[in-house]
Design an enzyme around this catalytic site. Structure first.
Site, PDB file in Angstrom:
ATOM      1  N   GLY A  58      -4.482  -5.392   6.767  1.00 40.58           N
ATOM      2  CA  GLY A  58      -5.585  -4.472   6.997  1.00 40.58           C
ATOM      3  C   GLY A  58      -6.581  -4.960   8.033  1.00 40.58           C
TER       4      GLY A  58
ATOM      5  CB  THR B 128       1.496  -0.173   4.660  1.00 42.83           C
ATOM      6  OG1 THR B 128       2.706  -0.232   5.425  1.00 42.83           O
ATOM      7  CG2 THR B 128       1.437   1.177   3.968  1.00 42.83           C
TER       8      THR B 128
ATOM      9  CB  THR C 160      -0.834   0.013   1.314  1.00 43.06           C
ATOM     10  OG1 THR C 160      -1.709  -1.094   1.297  1.00 43.06           O
ATOM     11  CG2 THR C 160      -1.630   1.274   1.517  1.00 43.06           C
TER      12      THR C 160
ATOM     13  NE  ARG D 159      -8.526  -7.796   2.409  1.00 48.51           N
ATOM     14  CZ  ARG D 159      -7.526  -6.938   2.549  1.00 48.51           C
ATOM     15  NH1 ARG D 159      -7.212  -6.102   1.579  1.00 48.51           N
ATOM     16  NH2 ARG D 159      -6.810  -6.918   3.652  1.00 48.51           N
TER      17      ARG D 159
HETATM   18  N1  ASP Z   1      -3.393  -2.592   4.310  1.00 48.17           N
HETATM   19  C1  ASP Z   1      -3.637  -3.089   2.989  1.00 48.17           C
HETATM   20  C2  ASP Z   1      -4.838  -3.973   2.989  1.00 48.17           C
HETATM   21  O1  ASP Z   1      -5.040  -4.708   3.931  1.00 48.17           O
HETATM   22  C3  ASP Z   1      -2.534  -3.848   2.397  1.00 48.17           C
HETATM   23  C4  ASP Z   1      -1.136  -3.539   2.848  1.00 48.17           C
HETATM   24  O2  ASP Z   1      -0.822  -2.442   3.201  1.00 48.17           O
HETATM   25  O3  ASP Z   1      -0.264  -4.410   2.841  1.00 48.17           O
HETATM   26  O4  ASP Z   1      -5.547  -3.989   2.000  1.00 48.17           O
END
Ligand code: ASP
Length: 353
Positions: free
Chosen positions: A254, A251, A200, A228
């Site tokens: 999530g 990040t 992210t 999702r």
């Molecule tokens: N936080 C993001 C999600 O869960 C993905 C990530 O940052 O790795 O979609």
């Protein structure tokens, strides 16, 4: 794909998406103030903080600066975790989540499961400015984006298609014990084999008036179940700000942030007077304390995933923190852009790294 071809694809995709983000909901320029600006981002945001700082110094609103900063990564086919070139869902379709928050108005907007639009953070800004709502999803978000002039493009690049296809052909197993022979695998596929990660970009910006803006934008979990939605488009989870206090974003896994509203936790901790580092650590520790599901714990009972936090106070102090060691964040302090270390709860590297 060769670099030249990648570059061509990138440019034509940007053009097709109509990269005039300024026309798509940006605030008017202001005369610059006297406060030292700060822009922070995740480790993939070095170019982001440079762009955002340049805009802030020229008088841009901090949210507009953050959105233009992350747009570089949203349009980059080589970042497989955000926007164009993001790893798709299990059906091979890229679905994007993004949110924005604007300090001076305490406004916020977000989009989730948005397909075919390269710049979801700019769409989220329009949700904030041109609707009376905070969150649009799926088909409705796409129609809204098109209504405002965003052009549809195929967000799947050749690389992300090949990576997905290999995952699909190996029956979706998150398992590299029996990989097909190396010589049958494209190096880009090899790089992703057996990895079921996320990624992210977050960006928080403090401008020369002490005003804040932030955004988080992502393609989410690799090969996710269609529909999702992670933490990135959820205010309080993947990002949060209060113009009187500070801004935070995240990040990583999530679901852990959705279950703890971690970015809100950080801003509230800073409001109580904790330093940015201690505030981010409070969110890290909360995740550890609430992570009860055995499938999400290692043999020692610790989370078997990572989450990273980035935060900045209204007076320009900043920090990053993660569960596991080795995380970095991008910072521009008005003089230069650099990657700095995040604090971590554990000394070891993340299990998935
Ligand atoms: N936080 C993001 C999600 O869960 C993905 C990530 O940052 O790795 O979609």
């Amino acid at each position: 794909m060769s670099d030249a071809l990648n570059r061509r694809t990138f440019l034509s995709a940007s053009a097709a998406a109509g990269l005039s983000l300024t026309a798509l909901g940006a605030m008017p320029q202001k005369p610059t103030g006297k406060i030292r600006p700060i822009v922070i981002s995740s480790a993939n945001g070095l170019e982001t903080v440079k762009k955002a700082m340049e805009m802030i110094k020229a008088g841009a609103d901090p949210l507009d600066a953050a959105i233009e900063g992350v747009a570089i990564v949203e349009a980059d086919p080589k970042d497989n975790t955000v926007g164009y070139g993001g790893i798709p869902n299990e059906d091979g379709v890229v679905e994007l989540d993004a949110a924005v928050m604007h300090g001076p108005t305490h406004g916020g907007g977000s989009v989730a499961s948005l397909r075919n639009i390269m710049h979801p953070a700019a769409v989220a800004r329009l949700v904030m400015k041109r609707t009376d709502h905070c969150l649009l999803v799926g088909e409705g978000a796409l129609r809204f984006a098109k209504m405002h002039g965003f052009k549809e493009i195929d967000l799947l690049t050749e690389d992300s298609r090949k990576i997905w296809l290999h995952w699909k052909e190996t029956n979706g197993k998150d398992d590299d014990r029996f990989p097909p022979p190396d010589d049958e695998l494209d190096p880009i596929v090899r790089e992703f084999f057996g990895i079921r990660k996320h990624g992210t970009i977050h960006c928080s910006a403090l401008d020369t008036h002490g005003d804040l803006g932030c955004t988080t934008t992502t393609s989410g979990l690799f090969y996710k179940i269609p529909g999702r939605v992670g933490d990135s488009p959820i205010m309080g989870a993947g990002l949060f700000l209060d113009n009187e206090v500070g801004s935070a974003g995240s990040t990583g896994r999530g679901e852990a942030n959705l279950l703890n509203l971690s970015s809100h936790t950080i801003v509230e901790a800073m409001r109580r007077g904790l330093s940015p580092k201690d505030a981010a650590m409070e969110a890290v520790k909360r995740i550890v304390a609430t992570n009860k599901a055995p499938r999400n714990r290692d043999p020692k009972g610790r989370p078997n995933f990572d989450v990273k936090f980035y935060c900045v106070t209204k007076d320009g102090r900043y920090a990053g923190a993660s569960l596991w060691a080795g995380a970095k964040m991008a910072v521009h302090d008005g003089d230069s852009a650099k990657l700095v270390d995040c604090a971590s709860l554990y000394d070891e590297k993340a299990p998935e790294n």
